[in-house]
Write an enzyme that holds these catalytic residues in place. Structure first.
Site, PDB file in Angstrom:
ATOM      1  N   TYR A  11       1.981  18.510  45.735  1.00  0.00           N
ATOM      2  CA  TYR A  11       0.830  18.203  46.596  1.00  0.00           C
ATOM      3  C   TYR A  11       0.913  16.781  47.190  1.00  0.00           C
ATOM      4  CZ  TYR A  11      -4.136  17.100  47.502  1.00  0.00           C
ATOM      5  OH  TYR A  11      -5.314  16.682  48.046  1.00  0.00           O
ATOM      6  N   ILE A  12       0.964  15.774  46.342  1.00  0.00           N
ATOM      7  CA  ILE A  12       0.967  14.402  46.872  1.00  0.00           C
ATOM      8  C   ILE A  12       2.346  14.078  47.446  1.00  0.00           C
ATOM      9  CG2 ILE A  12       0.499  11.975  46.331  1.00  0.00           C
ATOM     10  CD1 ILE A  12      -1.169  13.004  43.909  1.00  0.00           C
ATOM     11  N   ASP A  58      16.015  19.899  37.891  1.00  0.00           N
ATOM     12  CA  ASP A  58      15.046  19.585  36.853  1.00  0.00           C
ATOM     13  C   ASP A  58      15.438  18.225  36.268  1.00  0.00           C
ATOM     14  OD1 ASP A  58      13.731  19.367  34.316  1.00  0.00           O
ATOM     15  OD2 ASP A  58      13.305  21.509  34.467  1.00  0.00           O
ATOM     16  N   SER A 124      -2.052   6.883  37.149  1.00  0.00           N
ATOM     17  CA  SER A 124      -3.336   7.561  37.329  1.00  0.00           C
ATOM     18  C   SER A 124      -4.466   6.706  36.791  1.00  0.00           C
ATOM     19  CB  SER A 124      -3.286   8.871  36.539  1.00  0.00           C
ATOM     20  OG  SER A 124      -4.564   9.418  36.439  1.00  0.00           O
ATOM     21  N   TYR A 148      -1.469  13.947  28.352  1.00  0.00           N
ATOM     22  CA  TYR A 148      -1.082  13.693  29.754  1.00  0.00           C
ATOM     23  C   TYR A 148      -1.264  12.210  30.090  1.00  0.00           C
ATOM     24  CZ  TYR A 148      -1.707  13.085  34.761  1.00  0.00           C
ATOM     25  OH  TYR A 148      -1.634  12.584  36.025  1.00  0.00           O
ATOM     26  N   LYS A 152       1.428   8.803  31.036  1.00  0.00           N
ATOM     27  CA  LYS A 152       1.328   7.837  32.148  1.00  0.00           C
ATOM     28  C   LYS A 152       1.367   6.406  31.597  1.00  0.00           C
ATOM     29  CE  LYS A 152       1.127  10.712  35.525  1.00  0.00           C
ATOM     30  NZ  LYS A 152       2.349  10.889  36.296  1.00  0.00           N
TER      31      LYS A 152
HETATM   32  P1  NAD Z   1       2.150  18.561  41.723  1.00  0.00           P
HETATM   33  O1  NAD Z   1       2.228  19.376  40.485  1.00  0.00           O
HETATM   34  O2  NAD Z   1       1.652  19.206  42.960  1.00  0.00           O
HETATM   35  O3  NAD Z   1       3.564  17.904  42.037  1.00  0.00           O
HETATM   36  C1  NAD Z   1       4.484  17.555  41.021  1.00  0.00           C
HETATM   37  C2  NAD Z   1       5.814  18.146  41.391  1.00  0.00           C
HETATM   38  O4  NAD Z   1       6.761  17.809  40.385  1.00  0.00           O
HETATM   39  C3  NAD Z   1       5.793  19.667  41.509  1.00  0.00           C
HETATM   40  O5  NAD Z   1       6.350  20.058  42.739  1.00  0.00           O
HETATM   41  C4  NAD Z   1       6.646  20.128  40.324  1.00  0.00           C
HETATM   42  O6  NAD Z   1       7.313  21.330  40.617  1.00  0.00           O
HETATM   43  C5  NAD Z   1       7.564  18.942  40.124  1.00  0.00           C
HETATM   44  N1  NAD Z   1       8.111  18.818  38.773  1.00  0.00           N
HETATM   45  C6  NAD Z   1       7.459  18.880  37.589  1.00  0.00           C
HETATM   46  N2  NAD Z   1       8.314  18.717  36.573  1.00  0.00           N
HETATM   47  C7  NAD Z   1       9.545  18.526  37.117  1.00  0.00           C
HETATM   48  C8  NAD Z   1      10.841  18.326  36.581  1.00  0.00           C
HETATM   49  N3  NAD Z   1      11.073  18.313  35.268  1.00  0.00           N
HETATM   50  N4  NAD Z   1      11.882  18.161  37.436  1.00  0.00           N
HETATM   51  C9  NAD Z   1      11.699  18.220  38.768  1.00  0.00           C
HETATM   52  N5  NAD Z   1      10.488  18.439  39.337  1.00  0.00           N
HETATM   53  C10 NAD Z   1       9.419  18.590  38.515  1.00  0.00           C
HETATM   54  O7  NAD Z   1       1.269  17.286  41.365  1.00  0.00           O
HETATM   55  P2  NAD Z   1       0.623  16.190  42.330  1.00  0.00           P
HETATM   56  O8  NAD Z   1      -0.840  16.402  42.340  1.00  0.00           O
HETATM   57  O9  NAD Z   1       1.365  16.129  43.588  1.00  0.00           O
HETATM   58  O10 NAD Z   1       0.908  14.893  41.443  1.00  0.00           O
HETATM   59  C11 NAD Z   1       2.045  14.099  41.633  1.00  0.00           C
HETATM   60  C12 NAD Z   1       2.068  13.003  40.578  1.00  0.00           C
HETATM   61  O11 NAD Z   1       0.855  12.246  40.672  1.00  0.00           O
HETATM   62  C13 NAD Z   1       2.136  13.528  39.151  1.00  0.00           C
HETATM   63  O12 NAD Z   1       2.976  12.681  38.406  1.00  0.00           O
HETATM   64  C14 NAD Z   1       0.702  13.421  38.667  1.00  0.00           C
HETATM   65  O13 NAD Z   1       0.642  13.246  37.269  1.00  0.00           O
HETATM   66  C15 NAD Z   1       0.228  12.173  39.406  1.00  0.00           C
HETATM   67  N6  NAD Z   1      -1.244  12.169  39.601  1.00  0.00           N
HETATM   68  C16 NAD Z   1      -1.849  13.236  40.187  1.00  0.00           C
HETATM   69  C17 NAD Z   1      -3.233  13.233  40.326  1.00  0.00           C
HETATM   70  C18 NAD Z   1      -3.954  14.401  40.935  1.00  0.00           C
HETATM   71  O14 NAD Z   1      -5.151  14.545  40.714  1.00  0.00           O
HETATM   72  N7  NAD Z   1      -3.294  15.251  41.728  1.00  0.00           N
HETATM   73  C19 NAD Z   1      -3.996  12.125  39.910  1.00  0.00           C
HETATM   74  C20 NAD Z   1      -3.313  11.049  39.331  1.00  0.00           C
HETATM   75  C21 NAD Z   1      -1.938  11.068  39.181  1.00  0.00           C
HETATM   76  N1  UFG Z   2     -15.897  19.177  37.557  1.00  0.00           N
HETATM   77  C1  UFG Z   2     -16.883  20.134  37.506  1.00  0.00           C
HETATM   78  N2  UFG Z   2     -16.501  21.443  37.541  1.00  0.00           N
HETATM   79  C2  UFG Z   2     -15.203  21.832  37.624  1.00  0.00           C
HETATM   80  C3  UFG Z   2     -14.185  20.828  37.675  1.00  0.00           C
HETATM   81  C4  UFG Z   2     -14.584  19.507  37.633  1.00  0.00           C
HETATM   82  O1  UFG Z   2     -18.075  19.831  37.435  1.00  0.00           O
HETATM   83  O2  UFG Z   2     -14.928  23.033  37.642  1.00  0.00           O
HETATM   84  C5  UFG Z   2     -16.306  17.759  37.539  1.00  0.00           C
HETATM   85  C6  UFG Z   2     -15.762  17.020  36.326  1.00  0.00           C
HETATM   86  O3  UFG Z   2     -16.645  17.148  35.255  1.00  0.00           O
HETATM   87  C7  UFG Z   2     -15.671  15.597  36.881  1.00  0.00           C
HETATM   88  C8  UFG Z   2     -15.376  15.789  38.366  1.00  0.00           C
HETATM   89  O4  UFG Z   2     -15.736  17.130  38.660  1.00  0.00           O
HETATM   90  O5  UFG Z   2     -16.915  14.988  36.761  1.00  0.00           O
HETATM   91  C9  UFG Z   2     -13.925  15.585  38.707  1.00  0.00           C
HETATM   92  O6  UFG Z   2     -13.133  16.394  37.847  1.00  0.00           O
HETATM   93  P1  UFG Z   2     -11.579  16.627  38.098  1.00  0.00           P
HETATM   94  O7  UFG Z   2     -11.092  17.508  37.001  1.00  0.00           O
HETATM   95  O8  UFG Z   2     -11.354  17.068  39.495  1.00  0.00           O
HETATM   96  O9  UFG Z   2     -10.978  15.175  37.989  1.00  0.00           O
HETATM   97  P2  UFG Z   2     -10.975  14.126  36.798  1.00  0.00           P
HETATM   98  O10 UFG Z   2     -11.585  12.880  37.320  1.00  0.00           O
HETATM   99  O11 UFG Z   2     -11.549  14.681  35.567  1.00  0.00           O
HETATM  100  O12 UFG Z   2      -9.426  13.955  36.541  1.00  0.00           O
HETATM  101  C10 UFG Z   2      -8.540  13.813  37.646  1.00  0.00           C
HETATM  102  C11 UFG Z   2      -7.197  14.422  37.284  1.00  0.00           C
HETATM  103  C12 UFG Z   2      -6.538  13.643  36.200  1.00  0.00           C
HETATM  104  C13 UFG Z   2      -6.441  12.227  36.612  1.00  0.00           C
HETATM  105  C14 UFG Z   2      -7.805  11.682  36.946  1.00  0.00           C
HETATM  106  C15 UFG Z   2      -7.736  10.280  37.454  1.00  0.00           C
HETATM  107  O13 UFG Z   2      -7.363  15.756  36.849  1.00  0.00           O
HETATM  108  O14 UFG Z   2      -5.249  14.128  36.012  1.00  0.00           O
HETATM  109  O15 UFG Z   2      -8.398  12.493  37.968  1.00  0.00           O
HETATM  110  O16 UFG Z   2      -6.830  10.189  38.490  1.00  0.00           O
HETATM  111  F1  UFG Z   2      -5.908  11.523  35.601  1.00  0.00           F
END
Ligand code: NAD
Ligand code: UFG
Length: 332
Positions: A11-12, A58, A124, A148, A152
């Site tokens: 995604y990101i 991987d 994160s 998780y 980080k």
């Molecule tokens: P995502 O799951 O969409 O993207 C991660 C990608 O990494 C995927 O395409 C997956 O296939 C790949 N991947 C996982 N394990 C792998 C491996 N062993 N080898 C090669 N590829 C691998 O997640 P995202 O939302 O794009 O997040 C990207 C990064 O940002 C992650 O490290 C996540 O922890 C961090 N992050 C995400 C969020 C969020 O809410 N989306 C918030 C904070 C931090």
């Molecule tokens: N929430 C609901 N209903 C749902 C899902 C979420 O009410 O079905 C609420 C949660 O209680 C929270 C808010 O929506 O108050 C946001 O929840 P998310 O699960 O979307 O996000 P979080 O802030 O809990 O966590 C996210 C990522 C983590 C990351 C963190 C900080 O899931 O991986 O943001 O970046 F670490």
């Protein structure tokens, strides 16, 4: 300059690859497609006119990872690859430590071996645990509530040690707040394999009728409407934060952690209402018990990002809701 993007089909990562290409970088993506699809590369090509190089790999398999480093020289690595579901990490901690930690160690070892000294890492806001005060700045105490989050925090510490040991190494650890939204073309969006856990994908599922209703986890918090506050940030603003971090990493050595957030907090109900208003759809919801481990309020102090990276978010919560819905309409 050529940038290696781990997890660049995700995604990101995919949104960042678009911004990298638009900023003139050559990009090589590697991904094992655990949580993404190869077709995202067609969409990146459609949007930018350029298809990034792709290697199916991987990162826990160091031999196949080394082949990537042997084949090309990279000026920097942006490291997104990893597992990210909090609940799953509690059930399967070893799977998380193995993938996120072992994979990162492999990547760092090869960066050292092939003399690639610049890294941007996806950290994160989860490293702040349950913040005592908001906005949260980078000096706030670090504490993780689940495996998780601990992966980080451990990787941040590994990078600190590496930069202490190797004075040529440069690492920017970007602490993302809550990424939402999608590319405004509607071509790419968050497309997780399996059941989504985060709020925006669940709002979308409820709006589409794929789930009967969204469960709002708790309305008895000490906030303006009783629901939790988060700092939602448009994924394209986040992507731009990586381009800004690259500019920084090429000019500086050492290690910094930087918050990427808008600095604005929205409650769960405010996000639902904005989504309904902007998109003219209904999001059925009901109030459910609190979710264990949720922080009442988390939003960023983003002044360090402005100062050090010259970056700040430009898009608002309406843009996030509109673009998330537009993207979602093109997906199942
Ligand atoms: P995502 O799951 O969409 O993207 C991660 C990608 O990494 C995927 O395409 C997956 O296939 C790949 N991947 C996982 N394990 C792998 C491996 N062993 N080898 C090669 N590829 C691998 O997640 P995202 O939302 O794009 O997040 C990207 C990064 O940002 C992650 O490290 C996540 O922890 C961090 N992050 C995400 C969020 C969020 O809410 N989306 C918030 C904070 C931090
Ligand atoms: N929430 C609901 N209903 C749902 C899902 C979420 O009410 O079905 C609420 C949660 O209680 C929270 C808010 O929506 O108050 C946001 O929840 P998310 O699960 O979307 O996000 P979080 O802030 O809990 O966590 C996210 C990522 C983590 C990351 C963190 C900080 O899931 O991986 O943001 O970046 F670490």
């Amino acid at each position: 300059m050529r940038i290696l993007v781990s997890g660049g089909c995700g995604y990101i990562g995919s949104h960042t690859v678009i911004r990298l290409i638009e900023n003139g970088y050559d990009v090589t993506v590697f991904d094992n497609l655990y949580n993404s699809k190869i077709t995202v590369l067609d969409k990146i090509e459609k949007i930018t006119g350029v298809r990034p190089d792709f290697v199916l790999c991987d990162m826990t398999d160091i031999a196949s990872l080394e082949a990537i480093f042997r084949d090309s020289h990279f000026d920097a690595v942006i490291h997104f690859a990893g597992y990210k579901a909090v609940g799953e990490s509690i059930e399967k901690p070893l799977m998380y430590y193995d993938n996120n930690i072992t994979g990162t160690l492999n990547l760092l070892e090869l960066m050292e071996k092939y003399n690639v000294k610049n890294l941007i890492f996806s950290s994160s806001a989860t490293v702040y645990g349950l913040p005592e005060k908001c906005p949260v700045d980078e000096k706030s105490p670090l504490f993780c509530l689940n495996p998780y989050g601990r992966t980080k925090l451990m990787i941040e510490q590994i990078l600190l040690d590496l930069c202490n040991a190797d004075k040529d190494f440069s690492a920017v650890m970007l602490r993302y707040f809550n990424p939402v939204g999608a590319h405004p073309s509607g071509l790419i969006a968050e497309d997780p394999n399996g059941i989504p856990n985060n709020l925006m994908p669940r709002i979308i599922s409820a709006a589409k009728g794929k789930i009967k209703e969204l469960k709002v986890f708790g309305d008895d918090y000490d906030t303006r409407d009783g629901t939790c506050i988060r700092d939602y940030i448009h994924v394209l603003d986040l992507a731009d934060g990586h381009v800004a971090a690259l500019n920084y990493v090429f000019k500086h050595k050492g290690n910094i952690a930087v918050n990427l957030g808008t600095g604005n907090g929205y409650t769960v109900l405010e996000l639902i209402k904005t989504f309904e208003k902007v998109n003219g759809v209904k999001v059925p919801y009901s109030i459910a018990p609190r979710r264990e481990g949720d922080s009442k309020s988390t939003y960023a102090d983003n002044s360090f990002a402005k100062e050090i990276l010259g970056w700040e978010a430009k898009l608002g919560v309406e843009d996030m809701c509109r673009d998330a819905w537009k993207g979602a309409l093109n997906y199942e």
